[in-house]
Design a protein around this motif. Structure first.
Motif, PDB file in Angstrom:
ATOM      1  N   VAL A   1       0.839  -1.195   0.000  1.00 18.50           N
ATOM      2  CA  VAL A   1       0.000   0.000   0.000  1.00 18.50           C
ATOM      3  C   VAL A   1       0.875   1.247   0.000  1.00 18.50           C
ATOM      4  O   VAL A   1       1.991   1.246   0.536  1.00 18.50           O
ATOM      5  CB  VAL A   1      -0.947  -0.002   1.231  1.00 18.50           C
ATOM      6  CG1 VAL A   1      -0.157   0.029   2.538  1.00 18.50           C
ATOM      7  CG2 VAL A   1      -1.946   1.143   1.168  1.00 18.50           C
ATOM      8  N   THR A   2       0.366   2.318  -0.627  1.00 21.42           N
ATOM      9  CA  THR A   2       1.051   3.603  -0.613  1.00 21.42           C
ATOM     10  C   THR A   2       0.025   4.723  -0.652  1.00 21.42           C
ATOM     11  O   THR A   2      -1.149   4.502  -0.975  1.00 21.42           O
ATOM     12  CB  THR A   2       2.027   3.728  -1.805  1.00 21.42           C
ATOM     13  OG1 THR A   2       2.898   4.839  -1.602  1.00 21.42           O
ATOM     14  CG2 THR A   2       1.279   3.923  -3.114  1.00 21.42           C
ATOM     15  N   ARG A   3       0.474   5.932  -0.311  1.00 25.87           N
ATOM     16  CA  ARG A   3      -0.368   7.123  -0.388  1.00 25.87           C
ATOM     17  C   ARG A   3      -0.132   7.803  -1.730  1.00 25.87           C
ATOM     18  O   ARG A   3       0.998   8.163  -2.067  1.00 25.87           O
ATOM     19  CB  ARG A   3      -0.021   8.081   0.742  1.00 25.87           C
ATOM     20  CG  ARG A   3      -0.702   9.430   0.664  1.00 25.87           C
ATOM     21  CD  ARG A   3      -2.088   9.416   1.258  1.00 25.87           C
ATOM     22  NE  ARG A   3      -2.051   9.369   2.716  1.00 25.87           N
ATOM     23  CZ  ARG A   3      -3.140   9.347   3.477  1.00 25.87           C
ATOM     24  NH1 ARG A   3      -4.340   9.358   2.913  1.00 25.87           N
ATOM     25  NH2 ARG A   3      -3.038   9.288   4.794  1.00 25.87           N
ATOM     26  N   ALA A   4      -1.191   7.976  -2.515  1.00 26.79           N
ATOM     27  CA  ALA A   4      -1.085   8.659  -3.801  1.00 26.79           C
ATOM     28  C   ALA A   4      -1.085  10.171  -3.593  1.00 26.79           C
ATOM     29  O   ALA A   4      -1.538  10.668  -2.556  1.00 26.79           O
ATOM     30  CB  ALA A   4      -2.245   8.245  -4.707  1.00 26.79           C
ATOM     31  N   PRO A   5      -0.592  10.935  -4.570  1.00 25.00           N
ATOM     32  CA  PRO A   5      -0.554  12.394  -4.425  1.00 25.00           C
ATOM     33  C   PRO A   5      -1.917  13.038  -4.190  1.00 25.00           C
ATOM     34  O   PRO A   5      -2.000  14.093  -3.566  1.00 25.00           O
ATOM     35  CB  PRO A   5       0.054  12.860  -5.756  1.00 25.00           C
ATOM     36  CG  PRO A   5       0.884  11.710  -6.208  1.00 25.00           C
ATOM     37  CD  PRO A   5       0.126  10.494  -5.778  1.00 25.00           C
TER      38      PRO A   5
ATOM     39  N   TRP B   1       4.556   9.956  -9.179  1.00 27.26           N
ATOM     40  CA  TRP B   1       4.170   8.695  -9.807  1.00 27.26           C
ATOM     41  C   TRP B   1       4.079   7.597  -8.748  1.00 27.26           C
ATOM     42  O   TRP B   1       4.825   7.598  -7.763  1.00 27.26           O
ATOM     43  CB  TRP B   1       5.191   8.260 -10.851  1.00 27.26           C
ATOM     44  CG  TRP B   1       5.313   9.152 -12.043  1.00 27.26           C
ATOM     45  CD1 TRP B   1       4.518  10.211 -12.373  1.00 27.26           C
ATOM     46  CD2 TRP B   1       6.304   9.057 -13.067  1.00 27.26           C
ATOM     47  NE1 TRP B   1       4.949  10.782 -13.545  1.00 27.26           N
ATOM     48  CE2 TRP B   1       6.047  10.093 -13.995  1.00 27.26           C
ATOM     49  CE3 TRP B   1       7.374   8.205 -13.299  1.00 27.26           C
ATOM     50  CZ2 TRP B   1       6.835  10.288 -15.129  1.00 27.26           C
ATOM     51  CZ3 TRP B   1       8.162   8.391 -14.424  1.00 27.26           C
ATOM     52  CH2 TRP B   1       7.886   9.422 -15.333  1.00 27.26           C
ATOM     53  N   LEU B   2       3.192   6.650  -8.970  1.00 31.46           N
ATOM     54  CA  LEU B   2       3.192   5.419  -8.194  1.00 31.46           C
ATOM     55  C   LEU B   2       4.058   4.410  -8.930  1.00 31.46           C
ATOM     56  O   LEU B   2       3.903   4.206 -10.136  1.00 31.46           O
ATOM     57  CB  LEU B   2       1.778   4.864  -8.035  1.00 31.46           C
ATOM     58  CG  LEU B   2       0.716   5.790  -7.437  1.00 31.46           C
ATOM     59  CD1 LEU B   2      -0.552   5.002  -7.135  1.00 31.46           C
ATOM     60  CD2 LEU B   2       1.218   6.508  -6.207  1.00 31.46           C
ATOM     61  N   LEU B   3       4.970   3.782  -8.203  1.00 29.98           N
ATOM     62  CA  LEU B   3       5.892   2.818  -8.801  1.00 29.98           C
ATOM     63  C   LEU B   3       5.647   1.452  -8.191  1.00 29.98           C
ATOM     64  O   LEU B   3       5.715   1.278  -6.973  1.00 29.98           O
ATOM     65  CB  LEU B   3       7.340   3.237  -8.571  1.00 29.98           C
ATOM     66  CG  LEU B   3       8.402   2.290  -9.151  1.00 29.98           C
ATOM     67  CD1 LEU B   3       8.337   2.277 -10.673  1.00 29.98           C
ATOM     68  CD2 LEU B   3       9.797   2.684  -8.677  1.00 29.98           C
TER      69      LEU B   3
ATOM     70  N   GLY C   1      -2.937   5.779  -9.743  1.00 29.62           N
ATOM     71  CA  GLY C   1      -3.351   4.382  -9.736  1.00 29.62           C
ATOM     72  C   GLY C   1      -4.545   4.072 -10.606  1.00 29.62           C
ATOM     73  O   GLY C   1      -5.012   2.926 -10.617  1.00 29.62           O
ATOM     74  N   VAL C   2      -5.039   5.044 -11.360  1.00 24.87           N
ATOM     75  CA  VAL C   2      -6.171   4.780 -12.257  1.00 24.87           C
ATOM     76  C   VAL C   2      -5.750   3.835 -13.378  1.00 24.87           C
ATOM     77  O   VAL C   2      -6.488   2.925 -13.764  1.00 24.87           O
ATOM     78  CB  VAL C   2      -6.729   6.099 -12.827  1.00 24.87           C
ATOM     79  CG1 VAL C   2      -7.813   5.820 -13.870  1.00 24.87           C
ATOM     80  CG2 VAL C   2      -7.276   6.970 -11.702  1.00 24.87           C
ATOM     81  N   SER C   3      -4.545   4.016 -13.915  1.00 25.06           N
ATOM     82  CA  SER C   3      -4.045   3.150 -14.984  1.00 25.06           C
ATOM     83  C   SER C   3      -2.566   2.875 -14.745  1.00 25.06           C
ATOM     84  O   SER C   3      -1.886   3.627 -14.038  1.00 25.06           O
ATOM     85  CB  SER C   3      -4.254   3.800 -16.355  1.00 25.06           C
ATOM     86  OG  SER C   3      -3.508   5.007 -16.455  1.00 25.06           O
ATOM     87  N   TRP C   4      -2.083   1.792 -15.364  1.00 25.46           N
ATOM     88  CA  TRP C   4      -0.687   1.370 -15.219  1.00 25.46           C
ATOM     89  C   TRP C   4      -0.079   1.184 -16.605  1.00 25.46           C
ATOM     90  O   TRP C   4      -0.684   0.550 -17.474  1.00 25.46           O
ATOM     91  CB  TRP C   4      -0.606   0.068 -14.421  1.00 25.46           C
ATOM     92  CG  TRP C   4      -1.110   0.226 -13.019  1.00 25.46           C
ATOM     93  CD1 TRP C   4      -2.388   0.019 -12.574  1.00 25.46           C
ATOM     94  CD2 TRP C   4      -0.354   0.670 -11.890  1.00 25.46           C
ATOM     95  NE1 TRP C   4      -2.472   0.297 -11.228  1.00 25.46           N
ATOM     96  CE2 TRP C   4      -1.246   0.694 -10.779  1.00 25.46           C
ATOM     97  CE3 TRP C   4       0.973   1.033 -11.701  1.00 25.46           C
ATOM     98  CZ2 TRP C   4      -0.835   1.073  -9.506  1.00 25.46           C
ATOM     99  CZ3 TRP C   4       1.389   1.412 -10.432  1.00 25.46           C
ATOM    100  CH2 TRP C   4       0.489   1.427  -9.352  1.00 25.46           C
TER     101      TRP C   4
END
Length: 527
Positions: A220-224, A276-278, A298-301
């Motif tokens: 899990v992570t916190r998105a911007p 960015w989420l990595l 996190g909407v698309s990868w």
């Protein structure tokens, strides 16, 4: 040798003189990932070393934790302790490992480590004994891992296992991920909301109870934008599942399947300084660790432009579990493992990769995107057919149901009748009934496929997301199937001649094709 590059193909276009009787072929712009070779050994041991975690402390030191034992999961109390090693020079060298935690009554395992906003280093893990896990546990350090507080239980559910680090919610609570992977009708993936001041915690099930397929390791992570984004390992589906919370983890969305192709192994997830989420994941089946980004919370990868991180050692099956940390604005670091039971043992590796690889220039390729086509066929021009040929291709990361394959056609009448030299990847849900990293000669007659000849691929790991070269050359009265120049199968010339490229249930990018020029026919003599 003549080479045809697809670098000038227009979007949706196809090369002249080629024929495409099945599949969805056309020009598309994709990256051309290179193999990452920036790896070093953190620790090498005669014991089973596995399941590493990594964090960067306030002072800039890198801390790596891992489980050291005798076997993967013997369940004996003397098998398994949490070790820690440190680097003060960005991963160029590592201190001698020390014991971070060892309960003599249990196998301590599945450790993860993180640094909170106030500099507190948090270690989480679970205990295992005789086939059963015994709660999730937490310990803290105020001196960057040189000493640790007594262990605190942080789960209500007993038979759970940890994997990914706790994160600081910024509201006085820490979020601790774990999961119950049993046959219980109430299994789920969980988060604990832990109060470090009072040591109180509140356990929340974040997946529907009883859905074993998605009751597994979670990161899990916190998105911007403030959302919490989590990715969950699946036990049967060849992709990661995703859930999102808009209220600091009190409630969560229903889980959905992402397009990230990771089967039977967990991922890791961090938020980069640029927003960015990595995600670090193992491409399809624990043979190639890769990096993929989301630039929209996190909407698309961007799966089909993923970057290489680490290619597996072909002989090692107990491996993977990537854990990530951002080293600086340009670089990400990762740890993962490859091991065997004692006394053979194994290693924890430290890998670095430039973040620029995630924005590598794109070039036109000949792309096949029909995930249900079985097969999708691209037939060579008549001037090419029958000559030694080589095609540069890669699996882009989108797959239909297994098995998945790429191959050279030796004979083609229609989609129900053909002969092909195939490379197969994409194992089945039971991990046994379908071979992977496998080469085979296939005859299909009236829609019935028969494997005439087959073996494990030699001299390399080809079930990756990197570019590979599939070819055939003539030696005497045989065709020799080649993968990256390495000889695989030998089959009689009488079976046919290279006449096309075949794809089974997968998205594949073709970068170029090369072949020997057919000899010119002599001109008739004038009378």
């Amino acid at each position: 040798m003549r080479q045809l590059s697809f670098a000038s193909l227009p979007e949706g276009g196809t090369p002249p003189e080629w024929r495409f009787p099945t599949g969805a072929w056309g020009g598309r712009a994709l990256s051309r990932p290179t193999v990452n070779r920036a790896r070093s050994v953190v620790v090498r041991s005669e014991r089973h070393v596995a399941f590493p975690g990594i964090c960067k402390t306030r002072s800039g030191a890198l801390l790596v934790v891992y489980r050291e034992g005798y076997a993967h999961a013997s369940g004996n109390p003397d098998d398994g302790r949490i070790m820690l090693t440190r680097s003060c020079d960005g991963g160029r060298s590592w201190e001698e490992p020390v014991v971070a935690y060892d309960d003599p009554e249990f196998d301590d395992r599945n450790a993860a480590i993180s640094c909170m906003r106030d500099g507190t280093v948090v270690l989480i893990w679970d205990k295992y004994l005789h086939g059963k896990h015994h709660w999730a546990w937490l310990s803290t350090s105020q001196d960057e891992g040189r000493s640790w507080s007594p262990a605190i239980r942080v789960s209500d559910t007993q038979d759970v296992h940890t994997r990914s680090p706790a994160i600081d919610l910024g509201n006085g609570k820490w979020l601790i991920p774990y999961s119950e992977s049993t046959d219980s009708p109430t299994v789920a993936t969980f988060f604990s909301h832990f109060d470090p001041a009072s040591h109180a915690f509140d356990e929340v099930a974040v997946t529907p109870r009883g859905q074993r397929n998605i009751a597994d390791e979670v990161c899990v992570t916190r998105a911007p934008n403030g959302d919490l984004v989590a990715l969950i390992r699946s036990n049967t589906d060849p992709v990661l599942f995703q859930i999102v919370s808009h209220d600091d983890g009190r409630t969560w969305s229903p889980p959905w399947m992402t397009t990230i192709p990771s089967q039977f192994t967990p991922a890791d997830l961090i938020t980069l300084e640029n927003g960015w989420l990595l995600c670090g994941f193992s491409f399809r089946e624990r043979r190639n660790e890769r990096l993929v980004v989301s630039r929209d919370n996190g909407v698309s990868w961007d799966v089909e432009n993923s970057a290489d991180l680490f290619v597996a050692t072909p002989s090692v099956s107990d491996r993977s579990y990537p854990a990530l940390v951002q080293l600086d604005p340009q670089t990400v670091g990762a740890v993962l493992y490859e091991t065997a039971p004692a006394p053979e043992g194994g290693a924890i590796y430290f890998v670095t990769a430039p973040l620029s690889a995630l924005s590598a220039p794109k070039q036109p390729v000949l792309y096949q995107g029909d995930l249900n086509a079985d097969p999708a066929v691209a037939l060579f021009p008549e001037t090419v057919a029958g000559t030694p040929v080589e095609v540069a291709y890669r699996f882009t990361g989108r797959f239909g149901p297994p098995p998945n394959a790429a191959g050279l056609l030796l004979e083609y009448k229609d989609a129900q009748n053909y002969t092909a030299l195939e490379f197969q990847m994409g194992t089945s849900a039971d991990r046994q009934s379908l071979p992977t990293n496998y080469v085979q000669l296939v005859r299909c007659v009236a829609g019935q496929r028969e494997v005439v000849q087959g073996q494990e691929a030699r001299e390399g790991q080809y079930d990756t997301g990197n570019m590979h070269r599939l070819g055939a050359r003539q030696e005497g009265d045989e065709w020799v199937m080649l993968l990256d120049g390495n000889a695989q199968l030998r089959v009689p010339l009488s079976l046919g001649r290279p006449c096309g490229f075949l794809v089974r249930r997968a998205a594949v990018a073709l970068y170029e094709a090369s072949w020997l020029e057919a000899p010119e026919k002599p001109s008739p003599k004038a009378r």
